[in-house]
Scaffold this motif. Structure first.
Motif, PDB file in Angstrom:
ATOM      1  N   MET A  60       0.898  -1.083  -0.002  1.00  0.00           N
ATOM      2  CA  MET A  60      -0.005   0.137   0.024  1.00  0.00           C
ATOM      3  C   MET A  60       0.707   1.254  -0.028  1.00  0.00           C
ATOM      4  O   MET A  60       0.647   2.286  -0.601  1.00  0.00           O
ATOM      5  N   THR A  61       2.044   1.257   0.802  1.00  0.00           N
ATOM      6  CA  THR A  61       2.927   2.220   0.951  1.00  0.00           C
ATOM      7  C   THR A  61       3.501   2.586  -0.410  1.00  0.00           C
ATOM      8  O   THR A  61       3.705   3.744  -1.067  1.00  0.00           O
ATOM      9  N   ALA A  62       4.131   1.546  -1.236  1.00  0.00           N
ATOM     10  CA  ALA A  62       4.601   1.448  -2.501  1.00  0.00           C
ATOM     11  C   ALA A  62       3.729   2.002  -3.551  1.00  0.00           C
ATOM     12  O   ALA A  62       4.148   2.961  -4.383  1.00  0.00           O
ATOM     13  N   LEU A  63       2.386   1.699  -3.471  1.00  0.00           N
ATOM     14  CA  LEU A  63       1.568   2.322  -4.367  1.00  0.00           C
ATOM     15  C   LEU A  63       1.261   3.644  -4.183  1.00  0.00           C
ATOM     16  O   LEU A  63       1.387   4.474  -5.054  1.00  0.00           O
ATOM     17  N   HIS A  64       1.228   4.102  -2.964  1.00  0.00           N
ATOM     18  CA  HIS A  64       0.949   5.602  -2.582  1.00  0.00           C
ATOM     19  C   HIS A  64       2.133   6.488  -2.977  1.00  0.00           C
ATOM     20  O   HIS A  64       2.058   7.431  -3.354  1.00  0.00           O
ATOM     21  N   LEU A  65       3.261   5.802  -3.076  1.00  0.00           N
ATOM     22  CA  LEU A  65       4.463   6.685  -3.366  1.00  0.00           C
ATOM     23  C   LEU A  65       4.893   6.787  -4.795  1.00  0.00           C
ATOM     24  O   LEU A  65       5.773   7.247  -5.237  1.00  0.00           O
ATOM     25  N   LEU A  66       4.004   5.831  -5.585  1.00  0.00           N
ATOM     26  CA  LEU A  66       4.094   6.019  -7.171  1.00  0.00           C
ATOM     27  C   LEU A  66       4.037   7.439  -7.822  1.00  0.00           C
ATOM     28  O   LEU A  66       3.190   8.013  -7.357  1.00  0.00           O
ATOM     29  N   ASP A  67       4.840   7.604  -8.746  1.00  0.00           N
ATOM     30  CA  ASP A  67       4.561   9.110  -9.265  1.00  0.00           C
ATOM     31  C   ASP A  67       3.196   9.275 -10.032  1.00  0.00           C
ATOM     32  O   ASP A  67       2.962   8.261 -10.800  1.00  0.00           O
ATOM     33  N   GLY A  68       2.491  10.289  -9.577  1.00  0.00           N
ATOM     34  CA  GLY A  68       1.112  10.356 -10.192  1.00  0.00           C
ATOM     35  C   GLY A  68       0.098   9.874  -9.110  1.00  0.00           C
ATOM     36  O   GLY A  68      -1.096  10.258  -9.456  1.00  0.00           O
ATOM     37  N   VAL A  69       0.256   9.029  -7.977  1.00  0.00           N
ATOM     38  CA  VAL A  69      -0.530   8.825  -7.269  1.00  0.00           C
ATOM     39  C   VAL A  69      -0.960   9.804  -6.078  1.00  0.00           C
ATOM     40  O   VAL A  69      -0.008  10.111  -5.435  1.00  0.00           O
ATOM     41  N   PHE A  70      -2.154  10.264  -6.085  1.00  0.00           N
ATOM     42  CA  PHE A  70      -2.640  11.200  -4.726  1.00  0.00           C
ATOM     43  C   PHE A  70      -2.812  10.430  -3.627  1.00  0.00           C
ATOM     44  O   PHE A  70      -2.261  10.834  -2.429  1.00  0.00           O
ATOM     45  N   SER A  71      -3.294   9.310  -3.532  1.00  0.00           N
ATOM     46  CA  SER A  71      -3.730   8.762  -2.370  1.00  0.00           C
ATOM     47  C   SER A  71      -3.874   7.068  -2.971  1.00  0.00           C
ATOM     48  O   SER A  71      -4.532   6.734  -3.679  1.00  0.00           O
ATOM     49  N   ALA A  72      -3.660   6.376  -1.606  1.00  0.00           N
ATOM     50  CA  ALA A  72      -3.983   4.871  -1.991  1.00  0.00           C
ATOM     51  C   ALA A  72      -4.798   4.565  -0.617  1.00  0.00           C
ATOM     52  O   ALA A  72      -4.131   4.671   0.452  1.00  0.00           O
ATOM     53  N   VAL A  73      -5.957   4.194  -0.772  1.00  0.00           N
ATOM     54  CA  VAL A  73      -6.877   4.004   0.592  1.00  0.00           C
ATOM     55  C   VAL A  73      -7.389   2.612   0.341  1.00  0.00           C
ATOM     56  O   VAL A  73      -7.863   2.051  -0.395  1.00  0.00           O
ATOM     57  N   MET A  74      -7.075   1.826   1.886  1.00  0.00           N
ATOM     58  CA  MET A  74      -7.641   0.461   1.753  1.00  0.00           C
ATOM     59  C   MET A  74      -9.205   0.692   2.009  1.00  0.00           C
ATOM     60  O   MET A  74      -9.576   1.255   2.867  1.00  0.00           O
ATOM     61  N   VAL A  75     -10.071  -0.328   1.277  1.00  0.00           N
ATOM     62  CA  VAL A  75     -11.289  -0.360   1.219  1.00  0.00           C
ATOM     63  C   VAL A  75     -11.835  -1.483   1.957  1.00  0.00           C
ATOM     64  O   VAL A  75     -12.792  -1.677   2.569  1.00  0.00           O
ATOM     65  N   PHE A  76     -11.006  -2.701   1.925  1.00  0.00           N
ATOM     66  CA  PHE A  76     -11.597  -3.836   2.320  1.00  0.00           C
ATOM     67  C   PHE A  76     -10.070  -4.747   2.665  1.00  0.00           C
ATOM     68  O   PHE A  76      -9.130  -4.788   2.183  1.00  0.00           O
ATOM     69  N   HIS A  77     -10.213  -5.608   3.782  1.00  0.00           N
ATOM     70  CA  HIS A  77      -9.190  -6.284   4.079  1.00  0.00           C
ATOM     71  C   HIS A  77      -9.576  -7.806   4.699  1.00  0.00           C
ATOM     72  O   HIS A  77     -10.487  -7.559   5.595  1.00  0.00           O
ATOM     73  N   HIS A  78      -9.096  -8.931   4.101  1.00  0.00           N
ATOM     74  CA  HIS A  78      -9.713 -10.138   4.448  1.00  0.00           C
ATOM     75  C   HIS A  78      -8.543 -10.943   4.852  1.00  0.00           C
ATOM     76  O   HIS A  78      -7.457 -10.960   4.135  1.00  0.00           O
ATOM     77  N   ILE A  79      -8.786 -11.761   5.995  1.00  0.00           N
ATOM     78  CA  ILE A  79      -7.692 -12.798   6.298  1.00  0.00           C
ATOM     79  C   ILE A  79      -8.204 -14.233   6.127  1.00  0.00           C
ATOM     80  O   ILE A  79      -9.171 -14.364   6.601  1.00  0.00           O
ATOM     81  N   ASP A  80      -7.535 -14.906   5.276  1.00  0.00           N
ATOM     82  CA  ASP A  80      -7.752 -16.208   4.882  1.00  0.00           C
ATOM     83  C   ASP A  80      -7.039 -17.215   5.815  1.00  0.00           C
ATOM     84  O   ASP A  80      -5.791 -17.425   5.447  1.00  0.00           O
ATOM     85  N   ARG A  81      -7.709 -17.656   6.935  1.00  0.00           N
ATOM     86  CA  ARG A  81      -7.009 -18.691   7.743  1.00  0.00           C
ATOM     87  C   ARG A  81      -7.521 -20.179   7.615  1.00  0.00           C
ATOM     88  O   ARG A  81      -7.148 -21.027   8.298  1.00  0.00           O
TER      89      ARG A  81
END
Length: 100
Positions: A60-81
């Motif tokens: 998520m941090t790497a995506l946010h730091l890409l040139d041209g990206v204003f924001s990267a916001v998590m919408v959903f997180h799932h853990i498959d156990r």
């Protein structure tokens, strides 16, 4: 504590500069564990899959730091156990049958 059998899946909404979208798309395609699902000018929906929360946060941090990206916001997180639970069930079945 995460295990090798645990998988984390997250969806992210990226807001991007429309004139940088092609470059951002290429960077996403080159980033292991990421997949672009849909986009429109200025917006992208990306999924990220990895072994633990820290891995997801790093992507998520790497995506946010890409040139041209204003924001990267998590919408959903799932853990498959499921795989972890299945492994424990299999191990218990073997032990109760007298195996090791």
């Amino acid at each position: 504590m995460p295990t090798d059998a645990e998988r984390h899946l997250a969806s992210l909404l990226l807001h991007v500069r429309p004139d940088r979208q092609v470059i951002v798309r290429a960077a996403i395609a080159a980033m292991p564990g990421t997949e672009l699902h849909i986009e429109q000018p200025g917006k992208m929906v990306v999924t990220v899959e990895g072994p633990h929360e820290g891995w997801i946060a790093d992507r998520m941090t790497a995506l946010h730091l890409l040139d041209g990206v204003f924001s990267a916001v998590m919408v959903f997180h799932h853990i498959d156990r499921h795989h972890t639970d299945q492994e424990q069930s299999d191990r218990a079945a073997v032990e109760s049958a007298g195996g090791t």
